[in-house]
Design an enzyme around this catalytic site. Sequence first.
Site, PDB file in Angstrom:
ATOM      1  N   SER A  14       0.835  -1.206   0.000  1.00 52.81           N
ATOM      2  CA  SER A  14       0.000   0.000   0.000  1.00 52.81           C
ATOM      3  C   SER A  14       0.870   1.257   0.000  1.00 52.81           C
ATOM      4  O   SER A  14       1.585   1.531   0.978  1.00 52.81           O
ATOM      5  CB  SER A  14      -0.912  -0.045   1.239  1.00 52.81           C
TER       6      SER A  14
HETATM    7  N1  GSH Z   1      -7.400   8.809   1.267  1.00 55.60           N
HETATM    8  C1  GSH Z   1      -6.526   7.765   1.736  1.00 55.60           C
HETATM    9  C2  GSH Z   1      -6.591   6.616   0.754  1.00 55.60           C
HETATM   10  C3  GSH Z   1      -5.882   5.377   1.260  1.00 55.60           C
HETATM   11  C4  GSH Z   1      -6.118   4.210   0.312  1.00 55.60           C
HETATM   12  O1  GSH Z   1      -6.688   4.365  -0.783  1.00 55.60           O
HETATM   13  N2  GSH Z   1      -5.687   3.032   0.744  1.00 55.60           N
HETATM   14  C5  GSH Z   1      -5.935   1.835  -0.037  1.00 55.60           C
HETATM   15  C6  GSH Z   1      -4.741   0.917   0.034  1.00 55.60           C
HETATM   16  S1  GSH Z   1      -3.309   1.677  -0.690  1.00 55.60           S
HETATM   17  C7  GSH Z   1      -7.146   1.149   0.562  1.00 55.60           C
HETATM   18  O2  GSH Z   1      -7.023   0.258   1.354  1.00 55.60           O
HETATM   19  N3  GSH Z   1      -8.318   1.634   0.180  1.00 55.60           N
HETATM   20  C8  GSH Z   1      -9.583   1.120   0.631  1.00 55.60           C
HETATM   21  C9  GSH Z   1     -10.697   2.097   0.298  1.00 55.60           C
HETATM   22  O3  GSH Z   1     -10.394   3.230  -0.133  1.00 55.60           O
HETATM   23  O4  GSH Z   1     -11.856   1.733   0.502  1.00 55.60           O
HETATM   24  C10 GSH Z   1      -5.103   8.318   1.878  1.00 55.60           C
HETATM   25  O5  GSH Z   1      -4.829   9.409   1.332  1.00 55.60           O
HETATM   26  O6  GSH Z   1      -4.269   7.712   2.549  1.00 55.60           O
END
Ligand code: GSH
EC number: 2.5.1.18
Length: 224
Positions: A14
């Site tokens: 991730s």
């Molecule tokens: N807005 C969050 C997004 C984080 C994200 O998209 N994580 C992914 C893995 S890299 C995830 O698990 N997403 C699940 C989802 O968005 O429902 C950030 O900026 O950190």
Amino acid sequence: MQPKKIEAYIDIVSAYSYYAFSYLRKNSAALKSAGVEVEFIPVFLGGINVSSGNKPPWTLPAKAAYSRYDGQRAQKYFGLKFNVPGFFPIVSLLPQRCLAYVKKAHPDKLEPLFDIFFQAMWVHHHDLSKPNSTKTALLKVFTGEQVAEIMAAAETDEIKKTLSATTLRVSQDLGAFGCPWFWVHDGKGHAEPFFGSDRFHFMWDYLEIPHTDLELVGPVPGKL
Ligand SMILES: N[C@@H](CCC(=O)N[C@@H](CS)C(=O)NCC(=O)O)C(=O)O
């Protein structure tokens, strides 16, 4: 009374976990002086998705298209620079099991190893689902003998169960549907979940830590 603490559940597959990890490490002295403990905890994001019924964001074409903008902005903000490797995504069980073992057997090496694994995957484009790439990355932190020990431990039932139990706990008990996931203790006996590398300002409010991020600076001279 529990101390203020951030449990950070992260997976090297991730990129947003990479941003959060870098940010928390960069701010470790400030967090320490504010009395906040940070614990990094390896989880298997694929398992969190299955257990919570979620799907990786890039499987929806609109989210995949948007994430190209979001990723560039996040990299600029967090001071990182990389491209998504051609082999993305990987099944991250091997590196995450290595991390789960290192957390138990060599806890002082957990953060350096997370750092090396994130760099290997995202900056150097080494596919850590391949044992040889994982071994090469491990050698940057451990001796040859220790690398053999860690690779063998990653194949044991004990470590496999450790990673799956943590993954199940964070999704079923702590509400996780993605990474990075945080379970944050306020120091007054309460704890709340936070999702993402873009919610630290809410976390600092929750922990009652003074911060300046997201304050607008203005008016800009000559612009108004
Ligand atoms: N807005 C969050 C997004 C984080 C994200 O998209 N994580 C992914 C893995 S890299 C995830 O698990 N997403 C699940 C989802 O968005 O429902 C950030 O900026 O950190």
